[in-house]
Design an enzyme around this catalytic site. Structure first.
Site, PDB file in Angstrom:
ATOM      1  N   PRO A  54       0.884  -0.998   0.202  1.00  0.00           N
ATOM      2  CA  PRO A  54       0.054  -0.058   0.256  1.00  0.00           C
ATOM      3  C   PRO A  54       0.913   1.175   0.147  1.00  0.00           C
ATOM      4  O   PRO A  54       0.293   2.282  -0.388  1.00  0.00           O
ATOM      5  CB  PRO A  54      -0.807  -0.062   1.412  1.00  0.00           C
ATOM      6  CG  PRO A  54      -0.098  -1.055   2.009  1.00  0.00           C
ATOM      7  CD  PRO A  54       0.651  -2.077   1.262  1.00  0.00           C
ATOM      8  N   ASN A  55       2.148   1.399   0.393  1.00  0.00           N
ATOM      9  CA  ASN A  55       2.782   2.525   0.685  1.00  0.00           C
ATOM     10  C   ASN A  55       3.760   2.681  -0.257  1.00  0.00           C
ATOM     11  O   ASN A  55       4.546   3.830  -0.410  1.00  0.00           O
ATOM     12  CB  ASN A  55       3.687   2.352   2.024  1.00  0.00           C
ATOM     13  CG  ASN A  55       2.744   2.654   3.084  1.00  0.00           C
ATOM     14  OD1 ASN A  55       2.780   1.801   3.809  1.00  0.00           O
ATOM     15  ND2 ASN A  55       1.966   3.619   3.129  1.00  0.00           N
ATOM     16  N   HIS A  73      15.966  18.420  -5.363  1.00  0.00           N
ATOM     17  CA  HIS A  73      15.557  17.823  -7.005  1.00  0.00           C
ATOM     18  C   HIS A  73      14.570  16.662  -7.133  1.00  0.00           C
ATOM     19  O   HIS A  73      14.884  15.485  -7.109  1.00  0.00           O
ATOM     20  CB  HIS A  73      16.459  17.859  -8.140  1.00  0.00           C
ATOM     21  CG  HIS A  73      17.337  18.908  -8.362  1.00  0.00           C
ATOM     22  ND1 HIS A  73      18.638  18.822  -9.063  1.00  0.00           N
ATOM     23  CD2 HIS A  73      17.112  20.121  -8.186  1.00  0.00           C
ATOM     24  CE1 HIS A  73      19.092  20.113  -9.093  1.00  0.00           C
ATOM     25  NE2 HIS A  73      18.188  21.055  -8.715  1.00  0.00           N
ATOM     26  N   HIS A 127      17.266   9.538  -3.897  1.00  0.00           N
ATOM     27  CA  HIS A 127      16.403   8.675  -3.124  1.00  0.00           C
ATOM     28  C   HIS A 127      15.706   8.123  -4.159  1.00  0.00           C
ATOM     29  O   HIS A 127      15.695   8.501  -5.439  1.00  0.00           O
ATOM     30  CB  HIS A 127      15.360   9.635  -2.321  1.00  0.00           C
ATOM     31  CG  HIS A 127      16.139  10.029  -0.962  1.00  0.00           C
ATOM     32  ND1 HIS A 127      15.385   9.566   0.111  1.00  0.00           N
ATOM     33  CD2 HIS A 127      17.354  10.280  -0.623  1.00  0.00           C
ATOM     34  CE1 HIS A 127      15.891  10.107   1.315  1.00  0.00           C
ATOM     35  NE2 HIS A 127      17.322  10.687   0.774  1.00  0.00           N
ATOM     36  N   GLU A 180      19.388   6.638  -0.729  1.00  0.00           N
ATOM     37  CA  GLU A 180      18.350   5.862   0.207  1.00  0.00           C
ATOM     38  C   GLU A 180      18.322   4.382  -0.383  1.00  0.00           C
ATOM     39  O   GLU A 180      19.529   3.765  -0.151  1.00  0.00           O
ATOM     40  CB  GLU A 180      16.740   6.574  -0.204  1.00  0.00           C
ATOM     41  CG  GLU A 180      15.777   5.964   0.653  1.00  0.00           C
ATOM     42  CD  GLU A 180      14.463   6.388   0.288  1.00  0.00           C
ATOM     43  OE1 GLU A 180      13.864   6.800   1.299  1.00  0.00           O
ATOM     44  OE2 GLU A 180      14.290   6.746  -0.717  1.00  0.00           O
ATOM     45  N   GLU A 186      11.708   7.523   6.891  1.00  0.00           N
ATOM     46  CA  GLU A 186      10.286   8.214   6.616  1.00  0.00           C
ATOM     47  C   GLU A 186       9.107   7.507   6.762  1.00  0.00           C
ATOM     48  O   GLU A 186       7.839   7.704   7.032  1.00  0.00           O
ATOM     49  CB  GLU A 186      10.251   9.031   5.164  1.00  0.00           C
ATOM     50  CG  GLU A 186      10.625   7.816   4.242  1.00  0.00           C
ATOM     51  CD  GLU A 186      10.936   8.404   2.682  1.00  0.00           C
ATOM     52  OE1 GLU A 186      11.833   9.288   2.632  1.00  0.00           O
ATOM     53  OE2 GLU A 186      10.367   7.563   1.775  1.00  0.00           O
TER      54      GLU A 186
HETATM   55  C1  NOJ Z   1      10.902  10.245  -1.064  1.00  0.00           C
HETATM   56  C2  NOJ Z   1      12.003  10.762  -0.365  1.00  0.00           C
HETATM   57  O1  NOJ Z   1      12.725   9.396  -0.103  1.00  0.00           O
HETATM   58  C3  NOJ Z   1      11.821  11.858   0.809  1.00  0.00           C
HETATM   59  O2  NOJ Z   1      12.937  11.800   1.577  1.00  0.00           O
HETATM   60  C4  NOJ Z   1      11.288  12.816   0.014  1.00  0.00           C
HETATM   61  O3  NOJ Z   1      11.046  13.913   1.000  1.00  0.00           O
HETATM   62  C5  NOJ Z   1      10.122  12.749  -0.742  1.00  0.00           C
HETATM   63  N1  NOJ Z   1      10.248  11.662  -1.600  1.00  0.00           N
HETATM   64  C6  NOJ Z   1       9.722  13.772  -1.638  1.00  0.00           C
HETATM   65  O4  NOJ Z   1      10.701  14.167  -2.620  1.00  0.00           O
HETATM   66 CA    CA Z   2      11.921   7.119  -0.382  1.00  0.00          CA
END
Ligand code: NOJ
Ligand code: CA
Length: 711
Positions: free
Chosen positions: A201-202, A423, A492, A511, A517
């Protein structure tokens, strides 16, 4: 299958091999041992002339007969019917320096075996295999030399096998072609079921086509003389990422390259070229996997020269407040974008304002933190998640009306704090590519030396995946281009790390795992306490991680009362040492740091290391690492555990003998617990030296962080 030993017979049959034509027999099998002799690779041909290898460690077969080869579009496979035409050995023993890293000096010591192969059949296609054997494992790659009749090569699959010799315990994530942000699973190899992990779901994009795992995947054998294996790849350049298909009955892994719906092939290259290295780290103790530099050593040396314009640093950011829902990335209530926005469109929740940024700069300057990341500063955020037409939406040079980019950069410079650019490409890489030069040039003109990039969502053009050849080239080209503007990249939703930071040391972090997060918004209750003790032995073997540690407000109240971080506060401190990255975020809101004595550890802790000593650890259970800061010589120790409390003794024998040090120990309080009492900690001070043994007690889901300075 039986190996072929009779080289002379083959030479008689086929007079193609150069040395055969000189009348000498080219051996059809060969072996090479590591410098200490603990690892040996054997190369041989199967009965049908298929190239194969096996690996022994400490006298045990750890990889049994495993075949090699390729399948192509409009060309027969290159697998069986091969002959060895030449065998050569080589070796290297040198030391190189990391411009920034886990340690200054890295020893690169291996023995090499090169095997040239040729098809017996008329086409006579040629292929070379190169094995490099180290004391901590091995790498091998395929090399396609220039040859007649083979111009562009369209690879539909690579057929590299890894035949295990036991039903090992494995720590794995599914072989997703789009994202690595899965929780780790701990199962026997025979029980790996990646297909069952499809439902997420995420995740904004996910595609798990078959029962495969992503790499690094780490395993432990059974028995008294157990050993650890970790499979990955090094130097992933102009090629598709490799997943490993799992045969749960034969206990065999086979390469499964990430494909593209746009092409009938997975990799397209013109000759000559070499594939990425296929790597197997081998260790008797799990902690030695972390200490290994195999992946880096298999990469080419620095190709971009001096990178002293990038300084390893801690950073804060306008970031966690958006994940908590305190503020927003978007500025406006409208989906109208770009330069037409004015202050009249402001929704009032926007985080990246000039004023807010200056307060983060002030906080960072007061607390020995070098950078401030600002997300949501540029136009486009109103038209992002859930939109198919994301091309041309994000603009990487135009700030929102309430953000004065030049002014915050100037203000930061006055205070000795650098702004970190952001970005978010929204997985529309063509839009990003069109703007890259202008965006990086803007950064260079402002003296901004690092960017966090992001690739959330399904890739446009449709049919491409994050981990396929097309995107591998996008990610690598972005890093190369950024270097020309003295910009360092932290991506990321990236492609996995494969040690390219050695060649391009502006590839600073990424990442590529389930990060902090998720604790703020996952419906699965966040990362369980065992997550990071697994990550240290899997994802972290590939390279630096932008995990964003340092959450003090563990229960996330009042912002996300239904979510939480599943560790103690002391473990959050320990992560600055355990999880390696040359940039480390102090991720929480400044108000949760102000006045908290534990914050002193984050102020003090280093980010660039002279030496690293992995003290102990077991995947999924616990890990303890000590690192010595480059400039100061101070030591920092981090120890983390899973959901089980544990006590351990730590010998400080890495300290300089005969020198008096003072240790500040940030430990879980006696009644601390990741869920029931996560924020309870105690700080103690002790005189220590190289003969001291510290007794650490880690709470369930807890940790300990220690700073050790000369007196
Ligand atoms: C996913 C990233 O992992 C996160 O760190 C970021 O805040 C959001 N995308 C928005 O770009
Ligand atoms: Ca991410």
């Amino acid at each position: 299958m039986k190996r072929i030993f009779n080289a002379v017979l083959f030479c008689a049959v086929l007079l193609l091999a150069t040395s055969c034509s000189r009348g000498e027999a080219v051996p059809q099998k060969a072996s090479v041992a590591s410098p200490s002799g603990n690892n040996t690779v054997e190369f041989f041909l199967l009965d049908d002339g298929t190239a194969a290898y096996s690996v022994q460690h400490a006298g045990k077969v750890v990889i049994d007969t495993s075949a090699l080869g390729f399948e192509f579009n409009s060309m027969p496979p290159l697998r069986s019917g091969l002959l060895v035409t030449a065998v050569e050995t080589d070796s290297l023993d040198n030391t190189w320096s990391m411009p920034w890293g886990e340690q200054l000096e890295v020893k690169n010591h291996y023995n090499e075996l090169r095997v040239d192969l040729k098809e017996v059949a008329e086409a006579g296609r040629r292929l070379t295999l190169r094995f490099r054997v180290y004391d901590d494992g091995l790498g091998f790659r395929y090399e396609f030399p220039q040859q007649e009749g083979m111009g562009d090569l369209e690879i539909t699959e690579e057929l590299t096998e890894f035949q295990l010799t036991g039903d090992h315990t494995a720590w794995w994530i599914p072989g997703d072609w789009d994202i690595y942000e899965h929780l780790y699973n701990t199962t026997r190899v025979s029980e790996i079921n990646a297909i069952a992990k499809r439902d997420h779901p995420n995740l904004a994009s996910t595609y798990i086509p078959e029962n495969a795992v992503n790499t690094p995947v780490t395993m432990r054998s059974d028995g008294d003389e157990k050993y650890y294996l970790s499979f990955h790849e090094a130097a992933l350049v102009d090629y598709a990422g490799m997943t490993l298909k799992v045969d749960t009955t034969a206990l065999k892994l086979t390469s499964g390259l990430v494909g593209s719906e746009r092409n009938a092939y997975k990799v397209k290259r013109s000759l000559p070229f070499t594939t990425p290295w296929r790597t197997i780290q081998i260790a008797d103790e799990a902690k030695d996997l972390i200490a290994s530099h195999l992946i880096l050593n298999l990469n080419e040396p620095n190709a971009i020269g001096d990178v002293s314009w990038f300084t390893p640093m801690k950073y804060t950011g306008i970031w966690w407040e958006m994940h908590l829902g305190k503020s927003s990335w978007d500025f406006a209530n409208t989906q109208r974008g770009g330069e037409t926005l004015s202050m009249d469109d402001a929704s009032g929740t926007h985080g990246a304002t000039t004023e807010n940024t200056k307060s983060y700069i002030d906080f960072s300057a007061r607390n020995n933190i070098g950078g401030v990341l600002v997300e949501g500063w540029n136009t486009g955020w109103e038209h992002w998640i859930g939109f198919e037409d994301r091309e041309g939406v994000f603009d990487f040079v135009t700030p929102y009306p309430d953000y004065d980019l030049k002014d915050v950069v100037r203000y930061g410079r006055e205070k000795g704090v650098e702004i970190i650019m952001h970005h978010e490409t929204s997985a529309a890489p063509r839009t990003y590519e069109q703007q890259m030069d202008t965006a990086y040039a803007l950064m260079q003109s402002l003296g901004i030396h690092s960017v966090k990039s992001g690739y959330v969502g399904k890739i446009i053009p449709k049919g491409e995946y994050h981990h396929g050849q097309w995107m591998v080239n996008h990610y690598n080209n972005a890093v190369k281009k950024a270097a020309a503007y003295q910009v360092a990249v932290n991506a990321h939703e990236p492609i996995k790390a494969t040690g390219l930071r050695r060649t391009y040391p502006n590839m600073i972090s990424r990442e590529g795992l389930r990060g902090q997060e998720f604790n703020a918004w996952s419906v699965e209750k966040g990362n369980p306490p065992e997550h990071l003790p697994i990550v240290a032995f899997t994802r972290m073997l590939s390279g630096p991680i932008d995990f964003t540690p340092g959450i003090f407000n563990i229960k996330l109240e009042p912002w996300k009362p239904e979510s939480q971080v599943n560790t103690t506060l002391a473990q959050q401190l320990a992560l600055y040492v355990v999880i390696y990255s040359p940039i480390q975020m102090a991720a929480d809101l400044p108000e949760y740091y102000e006045g908290n004595p534990a914050f002193q550890f984050i102020r003090d802790v280093g980010v660039d290391w002279q030496r690293t000593e992995v003290i102990n650890g077991e995947p999924g259970d616990f890990v303890t690492i000590a690192r010595q800061e480059r400039e100061t010589g101070d030591w920092f120790v981090g120890s983390i555990t899973d959901e089980n409390a544990r006590a351990m003794n730590i010998d400080l024998d890495f300290l300089e003998p005969g020198v008096a040090y003072e240790a500040n120990i940030y430990a879980d309080a006696d009644d601390a617990h990741w869920d029931l009492n996560p924020e309870a900690y105690k700080i103690t001070r002790e005189d220590v030296n190289s003969e001291t043994t510290l007794q650490l007690k880690l709470a369930a889901g807890g940790g300990a962080a220690i700073s050790i300075k000369k007196k």
